[in-house]
Design a protein around this motif. Structure first.
Motif, PDB file in Angstrom:
ATOM      1  N   GLY A 109      76.666  36.877  58.200  1.00 64.57           N
ATOM      2  CA  GLY A 109      75.539  37.433  57.470  1.00 64.57           C
ATOM      3  C   GLY A 109      74.437  37.919  58.385  1.00 64.57           C
ATOM      4  N   PRO A 110      73.573  38.816  57.885  1.00 63.61           N
ATOM      5  CA  PRO A 110      72.492  39.362  58.715  1.00 63.61           C
ATOM      6  C   PRO A 110      71.517  38.297  59.183  1.00 63.61           C
ATOM      7  CG  PRO A 110      72.206  39.953  56.395  1.00 63.61           C
ATOM      8  CD  PRO A 110      73.575  39.387  56.528  1.00 63.61           C
ATOM      9  N   ARG A 111      71.219  37.322  58.331  1.00 57.99           N
ATOM     10  CA  ARG A 111      70.272  36.276  58.701  1.00 57.99           C
ATOM     11  C   ARG A 111      70.818  35.432  59.852  1.00 57.99           C
ATOM     12  NH1 ARG A 111      65.121  34.639  59.223  1.00 57.99           N
ATOM     13  NH2 ARG A 111      64.908  32.394  58.969  1.00 57.99           N
ATOM     14  N   VAL A 112      72.118  35.107  59.794  1.00 60.36           N
ATOM     15  CA  VAL A 112      72.729  34.298  60.852  1.00 60.36           C
ATOM     16  C   VAL A 112      72.758  35.084  62.155  1.00 60.36           C
ATOM     17  CG1 VAL A 112      74.750  32.955  61.528  1.00 60.36           C
ATOM     18  CG2 VAL A 112      74.115  33.109  59.124  1.00 60.36           C
ATOM     19  N   SER A 113      73.020  36.377  62.067  1.00 59.22           N
ATOM     20  CA  SER A 113      73.030  37.215  63.273  1.00 59.22           C
ATOM     21  C   SER A 113      71.665  37.205  63.953  1.00 59.22           C
ATOM     22  CB  SER A 113      73.421  38.657  62.912  1.00 59.22           C
ATOM     23  OG  SER A 113      74.738  38.711  62.414  1.00 59.22           O
ATOM     24  N   VAL A 234      90.848  28.008  49.416  1.00 53.70           N
ATOM     25  CA  VAL A 234      90.437  29.400  49.619  1.00 53.70           C
ATOM     26  C   VAL A 234      88.925  29.439  49.808  1.00 53.70           C
ATOM     27  CG1 VAL A 234      90.445  31.741  48.717  1.00 53.70           C
ATOM     28  CG2 VAL A 234      92.327  30.184  48.149  1.00 53.70           C
ATOM     29  N   LYS A 235      88.503  30.039  50.903  1.00 53.89           N
ATOM     30  CA  LYS A 235      87.076  30.152  51.195  1.00 53.89           C
ATOM     31  C   LYS A 235      86.646  31.596  50.964  1.00 53.89           C
ATOM     32  CE  LYS A 235      85.363  27.721  54.519  1.00 53.89           C
ATOM     33  NZ  LYS A 235      84.979  27.199  55.866  1.00 53.89           N
ATOM     34  N   THR A 236      85.603  31.758  50.182  1.00 55.22           N
ATOM     35  CA  THR A 236      85.099  33.083  49.810  1.00 55.22           C
ATOM     36  C   THR A 236      83.673  33.254  50.305  1.00 55.22           C
ATOM     37  OG1 THR A 236      86.423  33.007  47.781  1.00 55.22           O
ATOM     38  CG2 THR A 236      84.668  34.664  47.899  1.00 55.22           C
ATOM     39  N   ARG A 237      83.405  34.374  50.965  1.00 58.86           N
ATOM     40  CA  ARG A 237      82.043  34.681  51.384  1.00 58.86           C
ATOM     41  C   ARG A 237      81.437  35.695  50.425  1.00 58.86           C
ATOM     42  NH1 ARG A 237      82.487  36.909  56.411  1.00 58.86           N
ATOM     43  NH2 ARG A 237      81.882  39.001  55.793  1.00 58.86           N
ATOM     44  N   LEU A 238      80.248  35.390  49.937  1.00 58.55           N
ATOM     45  CA  LEU A 238      79.509  36.277  49.050  1.00 58.55           C
ATOM     46  C   LEU A 238      78.351  36.874  49.837  1.00 58.55           C
ATOM     47  CD1 LEU A 238      79.300  33.877  45.973  1.00 58.55           C
ATOM     48  CD2 LEU A 238      81.032  35.645  46.392  1.00 58.55           C
ATOM     49  N   ASP A 239      78.215  38.174  49.817  1.00 59.07           N
ATOM     50  CA  ASP A 239      77.135  38.850  50.540  1.00 59.07           C
ATOM     51  C   ASP A 239      76.253  39.607  49.572  1.00 59.07           C
ATOM     52  OD1 ASP A 239      77.880  38.044  53.136  1.00 59.07           O
ATOM     53  OD2 ASP A 239      79.436  39.588  53.186  1.00 59.07           O
ATOM     54  N   GLY A 240      74.945  39.510  49.777  1.00 57.34           N
ATOM     55  CA  GLY A 240      73.991  40.242  48.970  1.00 57.34           C
ATOM     56  C   GLY A 240      72.940  40.867  49.842  1.00 57.34           C
ATOM     57  N   PRO A 241      72.003  41.589  49.250  1.00 65.05           N
ATOM     58  CA  PRO A 241      70.967  42.264  50.037  1.00 65.05           C
ATOM     59  C   PRO A 241      70.032  41.303  50.766  1.00 65.05           C
ATOM     60  CG  PRO A 241      70.504  42.423  47.674  1.00 65.05           C
ATOM     61  CD  PRO A 241      71.885  41.872  47.803  1.00 65.05           C
ATOM     62  N   SER A 242      69.893  40.067  50.259  1.00 57.97           N
ATOM     63  CA  SER A 242      68.942  39.159  50.892  1.00 57.97           C
ATOM     64  C   SER A 242      69.528  37.787  51.201  1.00 57.97           C
ATOM     65  CB  SER A 242      67.708  38.974  50.002  1.00 57.97           C
ATOM     66  OG  SER A 242      68.081  38.413  48.756  1.00 57.97           O
ATOM     67  N   SER A 243      70.805  37.577  50.905  1.00 56.75           N
ATOM     68  CA  SER A 243      71.385  36.266  51.184  1.00 56.75           C
ATOM     69  C   SER A 243      72.896  36.354  51.220  1.00 56.75           C
ATOM     70  CB  SER A 243      70.947  35.238  50.132  1.00 56.75           C
ATOM     71  OG  SER A 243      71.534  35.552  48.880  1.00 56.75           O
ATOM     72  N   SER A 244      73.507  35.309  51.744  1.00 55.96           N
ATOM     73  CA  SER A 244      74.959  35.194  51.751  1.00 55.96           C
ATOM     74  C   SER A 244      75.307  33.738  51.489  1.00 55.96           C
ATOM     75  CB  SER A 244      75.547  35.661  53.091  1.00 55.96           C
ATOM     76  OG  SER A 244      75.078  34.851  54.146  1.00 55.96           O
ATOM     77  N   ALA A 245      76.499  33.507  50.987  1.00 57.02           N
ATOM     78  CA  ALA A 245      76.946  32.148  50.699  1.00 57.02           C
ATOM     79  C   ALA A 245      78.449  32.073  50.910  1.00 57.02           C
ATOM     80  CB  ALA A 245      76.594  31.749  49.263  1.00 57.02           C
ATOM     81  N   THR A 246      78.922  30.886  51.232  1.00 60.21           N
ATOM     82  CA  THR A 246      80.348  30.657  51.413  1.00 60.21           C
ATOM     83  C   THR A 246      80.785  29.574  50.434  1.00 60.21           C
ATOM     84  OG1 THR A 246      80.192  31.203  53.754  1.00 60.21           O
ATOM     85  CG2 THR A 246      82.171  30.054  53.036  1.00 60.21           C
ATOM     86  N   VAL A 247      81.783  29.898  49.619  1.00 57.43           N
ATOM     87  CA  VAL A 247      82.254  28.997  48.572  1.00 57.43           C
ATOM     88  C   VAL A 247      83.682  28.562  48.881  1.00 57.43           C
ATOM     89  CG1 VAL A 247      82.713  28.753  46.104  1.00 57.43           C
ATOM     90  CG2 VAL A 247      80.794  30.151  46.884  1.00 57.43           C
ATOM     91  N   LEU A 248      83.922  27.258  48.833  1.00 57.96           N
ATOM     92  CA  LEU A 248      85.249  26.710  49.079  1.00 57.96           C
ATOM     93  C   LEU A 248      85.833  26.215  47.763  1.00 57.96           C
ATOM     94  CD1 LEU A 248      87.486  25.838  51.042  1.00 57.96           C
ATOM     95  CD2 LEU A 248      86.271  23.659  51.309  1.00 57.96           C
ATOM     96  N   ALA A 249      86.971  26.785  47.362  1.00 56.35           N
ATOM     97  CA  ALA A 249      87.637  26.403  46.118  1.00 56.35           C
ATOM     98  C   ALA A 249      88.995  25.783  46.430  1.00 56.35           C
ATOM     99  CB  ALA A 249      87.805  27.613  45.209  1.00 56.35           C
TER     100      ALA A 249
END
Length: 274
Positions: A109-113, A234-249
């Motif tokens: 994600g941009p914030r982590v970068s 399954v790990k899914t990364r969600l990206d948005g204009p101001s945040s990102s999240a990683t979901v593990l199912a």
């Protein structure tokens, strides 16, 4: 060969050179300050900062220092020292390659970068002020713009790269791939109805779902897949204009088809307002 083994090898070599062995002392106070700064990133949410410090700053500098010392080590009089340096160089090249691969995976994600860049700049400034770990200045090969030689990636690092590839290239059952796609789309859309369709009866997910509610995401990407017995992680990364999240199912097969037996938000990164 890890750092402890590197130190032990050099420590055993020192008496042969008529020097004191195993003396742990920083070259100057600024080096100690740099090393203390490496240890500052101890929080559970500072994994990226920790990795940047070790694999993005310290190890590349040690690699450059070892190479510089090897260049100046007399091949006639110092074969034992040269052999130790060669082993250290080989180890550090592999470690750096693996570490950088993992960092690319984590810093999606941009914030982590931004955190990665800020951490790298800060530590590199401290290292330069100390004159490197030797206190005698940065080796020529450690200068900005000089790229280290690429090493062959370890099996672990190659696995991280494989997990970043598109879902279609993984051995995911077709029906699970379709279920995962629908589930991920429901997360992006914030659609409770579709999301509930993929959950096992009685699954408690309020804590995880609360973290995702109210946040806008524009795309999803499957970033990891693993088989654990009869379950599929399954790990899914969600990206948005101001945040990102990683979901593990954790998906499991049921009479009604694939369903999620456990759901967790493995990581979340939101840009804080200025």
């Amino acid at each position: 060969m890890g750092w402890a083994q590197h130190c032990d090898a050099f420590g055993q070599r020192l008496p042969e050179l008529r020097s004191r062995a195993h003396v742990s002392e920083a070259a100057n106070p600024a080096v100690a300050t740099f090393m203390d700064s490496l240890e500052d990133a101890e929080g559970p949410d500072q994994t990226v900062e920790r990795l940047v410090g070790v694999y993005g700053v310290l190890k590349p500098h040690l690699l450059a220092t070892y190479r510089d010392h090897l260049d100046h080590a007399n091949p006639v009089y110092e074969p034992p020292t040269r052999r130790i340096l060669a082993r250290c160089i080989d180890d550090e090249e592999r470690h750096i390659a693996a570490g950088e691969t993992i960092l690319r995976y984590l810093a999606a994600g941009p914030r982590v970068s931004e955190r990665v860049s800020a951490r790298r700049r800060g530590l590199e400034g401290l290292l330069a002020a100390a004159g490197g770990v030797t206190g005698e200045g940065l080796p020529a090969r450690d200068a900005p713009g000089v790229a280290p030689r690429q090493a062959e990636l370890s099996d672990d690092a190659q696995e991280f790269i494989r997990l970043e590839k598109a879902t279609g290239e993984w051995p995911i059952p077709e029906d699970l791939a379709e279920a995962q796609r629908s589930f991920a789309e429901s997360l992006v859309a914030g659609d409770d109805t579709v999301l509930a369709r993929w959950l096992m009866p009685g699954l408690e997910l309020e804590a995880a779902w609360t973290l995702l509610r109210g946040t806008r995401y524009s795309r999803h990407l499957t970033v990891a897949f693993a088989r654990l017995g009869h379950h599929r992680l399954v790990k899914t990364r969600l990206d948005g204009p101001s945040s990102s999240a990683t979901v593990l199912a954790r998906w499991t097969s049921s009479p009604e088809g694939w369903r999620i037996a456990a759901l967790d938000v493995a990581g979340r990164d939101a840009v804080r307002p200025a």
